[in-house]
Motif scaffolding. Structure first.
Motif, PDB file in Angstrom:
ATOM      1  N   VAL A  53      -2.963   4.610  -1.782  1.00 45.30           N
ATOM      2  CA  VAL A  53      -2.182   5.380  -2.751  1.00 45.30           C
ATOM      3  C   VAL A  53      -3.117   5.807  -3.874  1.00 45.30           C
ATOM      4  CG1 VAL A  53      -0.249   5.339  -4.374  1.00 45.30           C
ATOM      5  CG2 VAL A  53      -0.067   4.150  -2.181  1.00 45.30           C
ATOM      6  N   SER A  54      -3.019   7.072  -4.271  1.00 41.43           N
ATOM      7  CA  SER A  54      -3.916   7.597  -5.305  1.00 41.43           C
ATOM      8  C   SER A  54      -3.634   6.948  -6.657  1.00 41.43           C
ATOM      9  CB  SER A  54      -3.765   9.112  -5.423  1.00 41.43           C
ATOM     10  OG  SER A  54      -2.523   9.431  -6.018  1.00 41.43           O
ATOM     11  N   GLU A  55      -4.635   7.014  -7.525  1.00 37.62           N
ATOM     12  CA  GLU A  55      -4.496   6.439  -8.862  1.00 37.62           C
ATOM     13  C   GLU A  55      -3.397   7.124  -9.674  1.00 37.62           C
ATOM     14  OE1 GLU A  55      -7.938   7.122 -11.313  1.00 37.62           O
ATOM     15  OE2 GLU A  55      -8.459   8.929 -10.212  1.00 37.62           O
ATOM     16  N   VAL A  56      -3.049   8.345  -9.321  1.00 41.82           N
ATOM     17  CA  VAL A  56      -1.991   9.068 -10.028  1.00 41.82           C
ATOM     18  C   VAL A  56      -0.632   8.440  -9.752  1.00 41.82           C
ATOM     19  CG1 VAL A  56      -0.845  11.303 -10.277  1.00 41.82           C
ATOM     20  CG2 VAL A  56      -3.318  11.211  -9.944  1.00 41.82           C
ATOM     21  N   ASP A  57      -0.432   7.925  -8.530  1.00 41.32           N
ATOM     22  CA  ASP A  57       0.879   7.419  -8.125  1.00 41.32           C
ATOM     23  C   ASP A  57       0.986   5.903  -8.133  1.00 41.32           C
ATOM     24  OD1 ASP A  57       1.828  10.021  -7.596  1.00 41.32           O
ATOM     25  OD2 ASP A  57       0.876  10.014  -5.620  1.00 41.32           O
ATOM     26  N   ILE A  58      -0.122   5.184  -8.256  1.00 39.53           N
ATOM     27  CA  ILE A  58      -0.077   3.740  -8.040  1.00 39.53           C
ATOM     28  C   ILE A  58       0.777   3.016  -9.062  1.00 39.53           C
ATOM     29  CG2 ILE A  58      -2.126   3.204  -9.423  1.00 39.53           C
ATOM     30  CD1 ILE A  58      -1.037   1.609  -6.069  1.00 39.53           C
ATOM     31  N   GLU A  59       0.901   3.548 -10.282  1.00 38.18           N
ATOM     32  CA  GLU A  59       1.710   2.884 -11.307  1.00 38.18           C
ATOM     33  C   GLU A  59       3.186   2.868 -10.947  1.00 38.18           C
ATOM     34  OE1 GLU A  59       0.913   1.113 -13.966  1.00 38.18           O
ATOM     35  OE2 GLU A  59      -1.165   1.306 -13.320  1.00 38.18           O
ATOM     36  N   ASP A  60       3.605   3.766 -10.049  1.00 31.80           N
ATOM     37  CA  ASP A  60       5.008   3.823  -9.640  1.00 31.80           C
ATOM     38  C   ASP A  60       5.311   2.892  -8.471  1.00 31.80           C
ATOM     39  OD1 ASP A  60       5.613   5.790 -11.549  1.00 31.80           O
ATOM     40  OD2 ASP A  60       4.939   7.400 -10.219  1.00 31.80           O
ATOM     41  N   VAL A  61       4.286   2.289  -7.872  1.00 30.44           N
ATOM     42  CA  VAL A  61       4.477   1.468  -6.675  1.00 30.44           C
ATOM     43  C   VAL A  61       4.501  -0.003  -7.065  1.00 30.44           C
ATOM     44  CG1 VAL A  61       3.582   0.884  -4.401  1.00 30.44           C
ATOM     45  CG2 VAL A  61       3.335   3.212  -5.267  1.00 30.44           C
ATOM     46  N   GLU A  62       5.506  -0.729  -6.565  1.00 31.31           N
ATOM     47  CA  GLU A  62       5.661  -2.143  -6.882  1.00 31.31           C
ATOM     48  C   GLU A  62       6.033  -2.920  -5.625  1.00 31.31           C
ATOM     49  OE1 GLU A  62       8.702  -2.392  -9.794  1.00 31.31           O
ATOM     50  OE2 GLU A  62       7.548  -1.410 -11.396  1.00 31.31           O
ATOM     51  N   VAL A  63       5.686  -4.205  -5.630  1.00 30.17           N
ATOM     52  CA  VAL A  63       6.101  -5.085  -4.536  1.00 30.17           C
ATOM     53  C   VAL A  63       7.632  -5.170  -4.529  1.00 30.17           C
ATOM     54  CG1 VAL A  63       6.079  -7.470  -3.709  1.00 30.17           C
ATOM     55  CG2 VAL A  63       3.977  -6.416  -4.545  1.00 30.17           C
ATOM     56  N   GLY A  64       8.217  -5.081  -3.338  1.00 31.48           N
ATOM     57  CA  GLY A  64       9.667  -5.155  -3.202  1.00 31.48           C
ATOM     58  C   GLY A  64      10.343  -3.810  -3.024  1.00 31.48           C
ATOM     59  N   GLN A  65       9.622  -2.704  -3.250  1.00 29.02           N
ATOM     60  CA  GLN A  65      10.229  -1.387  -3.063  1.00 29.02           C
ATOM     61  C   GLN A  65      10.470  -1.104  -1.584  1.00 29.02           C
ATOM     62  OE1 GLN A  65       7.302   1.028  -5.098  1.00 29.02           O
ATOM     63  NE2 GLN A  65       8.525   1.159  -6.965  1.00 29.02           N
TER      64      GLN A  65
END
Length: 509
Positions: free
Chosen positions: A346-358
């Motif tokens: 996942v790109s650095e632009v989107d990684i802040e939106d990704v979390e464990v459990g999604q």
């Protein structure tokens, strides 16, 4: 009849938009330096920002549609591509050379941890492996004795009891001579000092006597020095003996010294017995050493076998019966097909939106028209730079994977990063941005166009959530799409700036 009315409305809307656009150009040319103040001028400018691209184009190049504001659910996702992998997965190799024996193993067989899958012929393996099989029996027997047998502990306990009894007896005999009741540690220290100086005197006497037999002249300097050293040692020994006699209140004669020596011997025997008892009372170190020996022998034996390291499925067999192999030859691959993972970047632009459990929806090129559920189980906290693009590793677990999914398949994981229900929605292509404002063009029943500034929430490719209350379900808004790559253009003082293309997936009415 209905189609004619719709076409008439569209033509009327197009005509109105083009007239407004022409007036805007005239207005702009005559008020180039005008500072925009008030909602009225802003409304005209916002309309012009949308309608100007229509001028000079025919109906085939620009499609202008209307859409309804709706109520519905909206999901925002990140789509990433990865490869399916089983976790755990292992390619098993032989640890020695030999000839592969016959086997019944087949690809797709289910195996359990510890199952022997393939072996080498005994006649082809080294003698060290055969010797290990013999030694393993003795090593296992010794381990079992340490774990289960208490005879050594009982024997050590009896020895310790005898040593304690003997020590108390010899201590009583030694303490009998302490007529002055001097603290025992002081007496022991004085006696040890006396014995040390007695030994020094003995060595000095040996040196002097040896020299006296070797030299004829009694005035020899070396002999004289040895005699002087002997006299000094004699003085120190006598001084130490007088101190012991003083502390005891009794002469430290042969009988007393004998009781002291026997007391010290009993003390040493007691300490040794105590150490032996403690060794067998807590023999964890001995057990650990015996277990290590058994495991080392077992590993040597297992080097001629392929053993399943976990419960799983045989997915590949790389050797044939009768084949001569060398150490390190890969033989069998085992995968846990009930635990499939998709590793994606996942790109650095989107990684802040990704979390464990999604949650995620998984699709596979090899199995079209099918969807599988997934969940994010790991998100790396350190990115890697590949060709100037920083990406982060993310692992998506496939929930209840179907037997048709195989390791190595290419997969697309659509990770849900935001979701709203029962929200007010508009097509994303209906939104226009101007100086940080989001605007939609509302169309009433008389085909009048009104710019409406709105507050947006979750935004996906096709639809966007509206948070403000100045739009309602059923309102009609303008949606633009173009068949070319032209940019919408809004003029400004000293030049122009683009508003960006409004193309994209059309909403389904």
């Amino acid at each position: 009849m209905e189609k004619r009315e719709s076409k008439g409305k569209t033509q009327a809307l197009n005509k109105q938009v083009q007239e407004l656009g022409k007036k805007m150009i005239e207005f702009y040319q005559s008020h180039r330096k005008l500072t925009i103040i008030g909602g009225g001028i802003l409304a005209v400018l916002l309309i012009a920002a949308i309608v100007l691209p229509i001028l000079g184009k025919n109906d085939d190049e620009v499609a202008m549609q209307t859409a309804q504001v709706t109520i519905g659910d909206l999901t925002k996702t990140i789509d990433v591509v990865g490869t399916v992998k089983a976790v755990p997965s292992s390619i098993l190799s032989f640890g020695t050379e030999g000839i592969v024996s016959d086997y019944d193993l087949q690809v797709a067989d289910q195996v359990l941890e510890g199952d022997v899958l393939i072996m080498l012929k005994d006649s082809s393996i080294s003698s060290s492996i055969l010797q290990a099989e013999s030694s393993l029996l003795d090593a296992q027997h010794e381990l079992d004795k340490l774990i289960n047998a208490n005879s050594l502990l009982y024997e050590a306990a009896l020895t310790l009891e005898d040593a304690e009894y003997a020590y108390r007896s010899k201590l009583d005999s030694w303490e009998y001579w302490n007529f002055n009741n001097t603290p025992q540690n002081a007496v022991d220290e004085a006696v040890e000092s006396y014995i040390a100086k007695e030994n020094t005197l003995t060595r000095a006497k040996d040196v002097y006597n040896t020299l006296s037999r070797q030299v004829e002249n009694s005035d020899d300097p070396e002999l004289a020095a040895a005699h002087k050293e002997m006299q000094a040692a004699q003085f120190e020994r006598d001084k130490a003996l007088r101190h012991v006699n003083y502390l005891l209140g009794h002469t430290f004669d042969h009988a007393v010294e004998t009781d002291y020596i026997e007391y010290k011997q009993a003390d040493a025997a007691l300490q040794e017995a105590l150490l032996t008892y403690e060794k067998y009372f807590d023999n964890s170190d001995e057990i650990a050493a015996a277990q290590a020996n058994v495991q080392a022998l077992q590993n040597t034996i297992d080097s001629a076998k392929i053993i399943a390291p976990f419960d799983g499925t045989v997915t590949n067999i790389m050797v044939d019966p009768g084949q001569l192999i060398s150490s390190g030859t890969a033989a069998v691959q085992v995968d846990a097909l009930d635990n499939l993972m998709i590793h994606v970047l996942v790109s650095e632009v989107d990684i802040e939106d990704v979390e464990v459990g999604q949650e995620a929806i998984v699709t596979l090129d090899a199995l079209p028209n099918r969807q599988y559920s997934g969940i994010v189980v790991k998100v790396s906290q350190a990115g890697s730079d590949e060709s100037g693009v920083v990406e982060f590793s993310v692992s998506v677990n496939v929930i209840d994977p179907a037997p048709a999914i195989k390791p190595g398949f290419t997969a697309v994981a659509s990770i849900t990063i935001d979701q709203v229900e029962n929200a007010l929605l508009v097509p994303s292509s209906a939104l226009q941005s101007r100086e940080g404002r989001n605007v939609v063009m509302k169309v009433d029943d008389q085909v009048n166009i009104t710019p409406i500034q709105v507050e947006v929430g979750v935004s996906a490719e096709s639809y966007t959530e509206i948070l403000s209350d100045n739009l309602a379900e059923g309102d009609t808004i303008m949606v633009f799409s173009t068949t070319s790559d032209s940019q919408f253009f809004f003029p400004g003082p000293g030049g122009g700036f683009g508003l960006g293309g409004l193309g994209g997936e059309r909403p389904k009415n």
